[in-house]
Motif scaffolding. Sequence first.
Motif, PDB file in Angstrom:
ATOM      1  N   UNK A  87       0.305  41.350 -21.031  1.00 12.73           N
ATOM      2  CA  UNK A  87       0.994  42.172 -21.927  1.00 12.73           C
ATOM      3  C   UNK A  87      -0.610  41.286 -23.143  1.00 12.73           C
ATOM      4  N   UNK A  88      -1.403  42.277 -23.721  1.00 14.65           N
ATOM      5  CA  UNK A  88      -2.167  41.660 -25.188  1.00 14.65           C
ATOM      6  C   UNK A  88      -1.957  43.474 -25.768  1.00 14.65           C
ATOM      7  N   UNK A  89      -1.642  43.216 -27.314  1.00 13.56           N
ATOM      8  CA  UNK A  89      -0.858  43.901 -28.487  1.00 13.56           C
ATOM      9  C   UNK A  89      -2.839  43.141 -29.502  1.00 13.56           C
ATOM     10  N   UNK A  90      -4.032  44.066 -29.594  1.00 17.03           N
ATOM     11  CA  UNK A  90      -4.451  43.619 -30.655  1.00 17.03           C
ATOM     12  C   UNK A  90      -4.264  44.935 -32.255  1.00 17.03           C
ATOM     13  N   UNK A  91      -3.921  43.855 -33.380  1.00 18.24           N
ATOM     14  CA  UNK A  91      -3.967  44.011 -34.319  1.00 18.24           C
ATOM     15  C   UNK A  91      -4.946  44.353 -35.281  1.00 18.24           C
ATOM     16  N   UNK A  92      -5.647  45.328 -35.055  1.00 21.37           N
ATOM     17  CA  UNK A  92      -7.719  45.437 -35.664  1.00 21.37           C
ATOM     18  C   UNK A  92      -7.372  46.263 -36.996  1.00 21.37           C
ATOM     19  N   UNK A  93      -7.736  45.487 -38.343  1.00 25.07           N
ATOM     20  CA  UNK A  93      -7.438  46.060 -39.051  1.00 25.07           C
ATOM     21  C   UNK A  93      -8.907  47.244 -39.616  1.00 25.07           C
ATOM     22  N   UNK A  94      -8.813  47.562 -40.172  1.00 26.72           N
ATOM     23  CA  UNK A  94      -9.956  49.108 -40.351  1.00 26.72           C
ATOM     24  C   UNK A  94     -11.517  48.106 -40.431  1.00 26.72           C
ATOM     25  N   UNK A  95     -12.738  48.694 -39.483  1.00 26.18           N
ATOM     26  CA  UNK A  95     -13.867  48.059 -39.714  1.00 26.18           C
ATOM     27  C   UNK A  95     -14.527  47.010 -38.604  1.00 26.18           C
ATOM     28  N   UNK A  96     -12.862  46.719 -38.323  1.00 25.32           N
ATOM     29  CA  UNK A  96     -12.923  45.092 -37.854  1.00 25.32           C
ATOM     30  C   UNK A  96     -13.726  45.132 -36.242  1.00 25.32           C
ATOM     31  N   UNK A  97     -14.292  45.781 -36.086  1.00 26.87           N
ATOM     32  CA  UNK A  97     -14.891  46.036 -34.352  1.00 26.87           C
ATOM     33  C   UNK A  97     -14.407  46.096 -33.186  1.00 26.87           C
ATOM     34  N   UNK A  98     -13.065  46.683 -33.323  1.00 27.09           N
ATOM     35  CA  UNK A  98     -11.823  47.249 -32.320  1.00 27.09           C
ATOM     36  C   UNK A  98     -12.135  47.898 -31.110  1.00 27.09           C
ATOM     37  N   UNK A  99     -13.184  49.288 -31.073  1.00 34.45           N
ATOM     38  CA  UNK A  99     -13.608  49.416 -30.396  1.00 34.45           C
ATOM     39  C   UNK A  99     -14.565  48.787 -29.536  1.00 34.45           C
ATOM     40  N   UNK A 100     -15.467  47.475 -30.207  1.00 35.40           N
ATOM     41  CA  UNK A 100     -16.136  46.874 -29.816  1.00 35.40           C
ATOM     42  C   UNK A 100     -15.939  45.815 -28.424  1.00 35.40           C
ATOM     43  N   UNK A 101     -14.123  45.432 -28.786  1.00 40.98           N
ATOM     44  CA  UNK A 101     -14.015  44.667 -28.411  1.00 40.98           C
ATOM     45  C   UNK A 101     -13.413  45.305 -27.574  1.00 40.98           C
ATOM     46  N   UNK A 102     -12.616  46.229 -27.306  1.00 40.93           N
ATOM     47  CA  UNK A 102     -11.840  46.331 -26.146  1.00 40.93           C
ATOM     48  C   UNK A 102     -13.545  46.848 -25.015  1.00 40.93           C
ATOM     49  N   UNK A 103     -14.038  47.744 -25.662  1.00 44.86           N
ATOM     50  CA  UNK A 103     -14.896  48.339 -24.409  1.00 44.86           C
ATOM     51  C   UNK A 103     -15.984  47.103 -23.896  1.00 44.86           C
ATOM     52  N   UNK A 104     -16.278  45.732 -24.248  1.00 45.15           N
ATOM     53  CA  UNK A 104     -16.580  44.899 -23.497  1.00 45.15           C
ATOM     54  C   UNK A 104     -15.835  43.925 -23.375  1.00 45.15           C
ATOM     55  N   UNK A 105     -14.530  43.636 -23.398  1.00 47.55           N
ATOM     56  CA  UNK A 105     -13.106  44.092 -22.706  1.00 47.55           C
ATOM     57  C   UNK A 105     -13.438  44.518 -21.485  1.00 47.55           C
ATOM     58  N   UNK A 106     -12.979  45.806 -21.423  1.00 44.96           N
ATOM     59  CA  UNK A 106     -13.266  46.678 -20.247  1.00 44.96           C
ATOM     60  C   UNK A 106     -14.399  46.052 -18.956  1.00 44.96           C
ATOM     61  N   UNK A 107     -15.598  46.093 -19.696  1.00 47.71           N
ATOM     62  CA  UNK A 107     -16.944  45.542 -19.153  1.00 47.71           C
ATOM     63  C   UNK A 107     -16.612  44.009 -18.558  1.00 47.71           C
ATOM     64  N   UNK A 108     -16.117  43.442 -19.423  1.00 43.69           N
ATOM     65  CA  UNK A 108     -16.466  42.228 -18.874  1.00 43.69           C
ATOM     66  C   UNK A 108     -15.438  42.040 -17.924  1.00 43.69           C
TER      67      UNK A 108
END
Length: 713
Positions: free
Chosen positions: A31-52
């Motif tokens: 389980x992983x919980x990501x608290x991501x503020x506005x403009x912090x690149x959350x979509x970039x982080x999770x799509x790269x997680x999936x790709x990796x």
Amino acid sequence: MRPGTELSLEERVLSGLDEEQRLVASTLTGPLCVLAGAGTGKTRAITHRIAYGVHSGVYQPQRLLAVTFTARAAAEMRSRLRDLGVGSVQARTFHAAALRQLQFFWPQAIGGELPQLLEHKAAIIAESARRLRLSTDRATVRDLAAEVEWAKVSMLTPETYLEHAQGRGTPGGFDLLTMSRVFQSYEDVKTDRNLIDFEDVLLITVGILQEDDRVAATVREQYRHFVVDEYQDVSPLQQRLLELWLGGREELCVVGDASQTIYSFTGASARHLLDFGRRYPNAQLVKLVRDYRSTPQVVQLANNLLAARRPAGRQADAAWSQPLQLVAQRPAGPAPSFVECSDDEAEAAAIAKGIGALIEAGTQPAQIAVLFRTNGQSEAYEQALSAAGIGYQLRGGERFFARKEVRDAILSLRAASRADQTSDHDDQPAVALAQQVRDVLASIGFTEQAPAGGGAVRERWESLAALVALADELVVSRGAEFRLADFVAELQERSAVQHAPTVQGVTLASLHSAKGLEWDAVFLVGLSEGLMPISFADTAEAVDEERRLLYVGITRAREFLSLSWSLSRTPGGRANRKPSRFLDGLRPQSAVSRGAASQSPRRQRAVAKPPALCRVCGKALSSGAERKIGRCAECPPSYQEATFEALRQWRLEEARSAQLPAFMIFTDATLVAVAESEPASLEELSAVAGVGPSKLERYGAAVLQVMSDQQQA
């Protein structure tokens, strides 16, 4: 890197991420919980997680499901995943994922054909109300539909609604008992016509997964890993579906920001996000606070807005979460401006002038937005921009792919792609795609230069130009193998989920519909008390949500931000409006504008006025409806239903005779107060809240006659 040296998998997928984003992308299990503020690149982080995860072999792409809340967000995620070489990963909304499962499992779990899906509730809600002889207008139907949706995503039935809806006021102007009857009538009409709505899709899927072990096992075998974006917007029903998908497993990554919870009225709750660590004690927590979107000046204003919130009672304080402190990564920009105008018309004119100056200085119109609290505020800005010759698009208006010129363009591009596939020019380089699109659209009116002026001709050109710009963008992101047929397929997919390309025009949008978007320049307008916070935000929790809504508005701006309000609604009107309380301490010379020392004696007397109390339990009454009835929502009603219905029937006949909306005779809350107080004289009736002198003179005798008839019945 030395010439000829090949990048490792980790370097290829994780390069360009900051330390926290890289931690998210490389944490592939548990389980992983990501608290991501506005403009912090959350979509970039999770799509790269999936790709990796896929490229390293940890994930099988067909066995991972990424879930988000809007079709547009899901389409954006799929587009990014394709660019990262993992286009076979499914990214869907909760409803789309559940509907796909329901369509597959319905025959074996229930049998027969799946009922028809009800796209819009309005017509069925209106019919349900008519069956109960209730008078409704368009706004009332909208409110009733919203309340039905809230009840269903909260997993309530017409029977359990009354118990759990206490304190929700008067949906559509009706008391909760009447609302529960409308809810039941709505369900009956759907059953009669073999219809299901979007909430039913989730409810039925939950029911099948709970009751049929074989179906549940099949789904859990199919999906091993889950990613949920915008987790602060999860409703109890969606959370239950997610739990059934997981089946006790812990391969879950959730991403969200409690400070962007702005859909509580639809049943969304940030508690699922905030309590994630309690449900999964071994969960890893990562905070994304580096803001890459906005300038330090905008970020500081957003941080200050949340930090200015003060304690508001045990219940509200428990619901308020400690906000993330964003850290700006962009260079400094202009300070946010605060603009006070004499009236709404002057405010709209000032905003149009400011937008014109930005465009003249080089800002693209598509990178400018005017955001307001209610859709009804848009008209003044539409008129002001039209008068200034500035094109605009109204978010929530006609859908991009429904426009005639867009439909014609797709048909022409499809025909051209077929010709291209059957031609002898298979060796033609794909880089020519952009020119191909221009050539095809030129045949239906596209030109490289925009037409002078505005109006329909300019709007048509803007639509075609948006398609050309999208082609240019996709050629860069998809590479040399991207052909015209691929572009047509992309447009068809985007059309299905209403993922429109950017149109060159100033965006007019409500704050709610602006969630997930961003612009170079943002004008936040109408920031006066009664609009921000909205007048019906009459609890501390509701005011907190309004504060979060303004925070969302502020964080949409990359560089330029303007906040404005007017002192009067109409030119020459009384200047009795006040700037929003949320601006206190943020705008120049406003730090103590609402302090006790600055209040007039009259204002101080108003503040000191004792609160109205419930006549049953003595508790302070918090809402206008409670004060009108004289009883808090928790205390049971004391009126006879037959008496209340007799009063409603009289009101309906009176409204039809006078050709007036029923609420203009008396609101439901007033009728409840009349039924409970059982007045026997005009003097007693005049003491009921909502019965003023004019209404007493016009309707008093008739109301007393209804009461007398009921006592004799």
